[in-house]
Design an enzyme around this catalytic site. Structure first.
Site, PDB file in Angstrom:
ATOM      1  N   LYS A  51       0.836  -1.212   0.000  1.00 58.28           N
ATOM      2  CA  LYS A  51       0.000   0.000   0.000  1.00 58.28           C
ATOM      3  C   LYS A  51       0.867   1.256   0.000  1.00 58.28           C
ATOM      4  CE  LYS A  51      -3.773  -2.510   2.116  1.00 58.28           C
ATOM      5  NZ  LYS A  51      -4.571  -2.884   3.287  1.00 58.28           N
ATOM      6  N   GLN A  95      -4.668  -1.111   9.264  1.00 57.70           N
ATOM      7  CA  GLN A  95      -4.515  -2.465   8.731  1.00 57.70           C
ATOM      8  C   GLN A  95      -5.138  -3.482   9.689  1.00 57.70           C
ATOM      9  OE1 GLN A  95      -3.207  -3.331   5.655  1.00 57.70           O
ATOM     10  NE2 GLN A  95      -3.907  -5.395   6.161  1.00 57.70           N
ATOM     11  N   ASP A 118     -11.091   2.619   3.155  1.00 60.31           N
ATOM     12  CA  ASP A 118     -11.413   1.189   3.025  1.00 60.31           C
ATOM     13  C   ASP A 118     -12.900   0.967   2.756  1.00 60.31           C
ATOM     14  OD1 ASP A 118      -9.259  -0.532   3.102  1.00 60.31           O
ATOM     15  OD2 ASP A 118      -9.086  -0.481   5.297  1.00 60.31           O
TER      16      ASP A 118
END
Ligand code: NDP
Length: 283
Positions: A51, A95, A118
């Protein structure tokens, strides 16, 4: 036809890189994505590296915030709050999974919905199901993009999604429905799964069981999207689909690795740009 997520992803990132330079000119700053990682889980570390690499490639601002495994929930929530209130931060990602002593639900809900790159915040999830403007979750969004790029028609087709998780199965089904497919969601209690899947023009497998989708699950000519990420005993990365067996039957298929995975990260970059633009234009 093999749907090459790596190639599609690369061309989308190349286009975003150019777009981000233009945004920096127009708005005087670049989109900024902050990624928080807690602890040393090797799989999480590897996802986060990917990422950050993509963030740098696309020319975003932002960096990694590393917190120790034993960080308290309160400290993590305070860190999120700080980023929520920072006007120069457009996207925040924590995460997952988190250590057991931290509530993932609390953490997801703590991220400001407008910075939730997200697309996991309850407000974004609700908006998705209400057909309102929202941030779409990255993997489902990437799957629709792959189908579009491969020229797979969704309207009027039968789609079967195996898996009903909140992050993959259910949102993929909703996005296929939005594209006017007729959608069946299958799961561990579905009777005669192979027969259900054989009806599908588009089959999406999001289970997490290596090679469970064999040729007998696939209607000849169907588009098969393999979301699964599994490790074999010898450490090889494989999907939920028995790729070699299904390849001759399918009309289009995504490989693992190199299919849905790269698209998930690319859609994260897309979402960061969208959050940036929403924030800049709502000022
Ligand atoms: P979950 O474990 O949350 O969900 C798995 C789903 O599969 C459940 O709905 C479960 O049914 C169903 N299932 C399990 N066994 C069977 C079976 N024998 N027959 C039919 N259905 C079954 O997983 P996720 O949705 O989070 O992830 C699915 C896979 O996708 C994983 O391999 C994960 O690593 C991968 N993944 C990949 C991403 C990418 O970027 N490529 C991103 C996110 C996930 P039930 O509800 O009845 O228990």
């Amino acid at each position: 036809m093999i749907i090459d997520g790596k190639v599609i992803s690369q061309s989308l990132k190349d286009a975003m890189k150019i777009e981000v330079d233009a945004l920096a000119e127009q708005y005087g700053r670049r989109p900024c994505l902050m990624v928080i990682i807690v602890g040393d889980n090797p799989a999480s570390r590897s996802y986060v590296r990917g990422k950050i690499k993509a963030t740098e490639y696309c020319g975003f601002d932002g960096h990694l915030v590393e917190l120790p495994e034993d960080v308290s929930e309160a400290t993590l929530l305070a860190e999120i709050d700080k980023l929520n209130n920072d006007p120069l931060v457009d996207g925040i990602l924590v995460q997952l999974p988190l250590p057991k002593h931290i509530s993932e639900d609390k953490v997801i809900a703590a991220i400001s919905a407008e910075k939730d790159v997200d697309g996991f915040h309850p407000e974004n999830v609700a908006r998705l199901w209400l057909n309102q403007h929202c941030i779409l979750p990255c993997t489902p969004k990437g799957i629709i993009e792959l189908l579009d790029q491969a020229g797979v028609e969704m309207a009027g087709k039968k789609a079967v999604v195996i898996g009903r998780s909140n992050i993959v199965g259910k949102p993929v089904a909703k996005l296929l429905l939005d594209r006017n497919a007729t959608v069946t969601i299958a799961h561990s209690r579905t009777k005669d799964l192979a027969a259900v899947c054989r009806e599908a023009d588009i089959l999406v497998a999001a289970v997490g069981r290596a090679k469970m989708v064999t040729a007998e699950y696939v209607k000849p000519g169907a588009a098969v999207i393999d979301v699964g990420i599994n490790r074999t005993e010898d450490g090889k990365l494989v999907g939920d689909v028995d790729y070699e067996a299904v390849l001759p039957v399918a009309g289009a298929i995504t490989p693992v690795p190199g299919g849905v995975g790269p698209m998930t990260i690319t859609m994260l970059m897309r979402n960061t740009i969208e959050c940036f633009l929403n924030r800049m234009n709502n000022k």
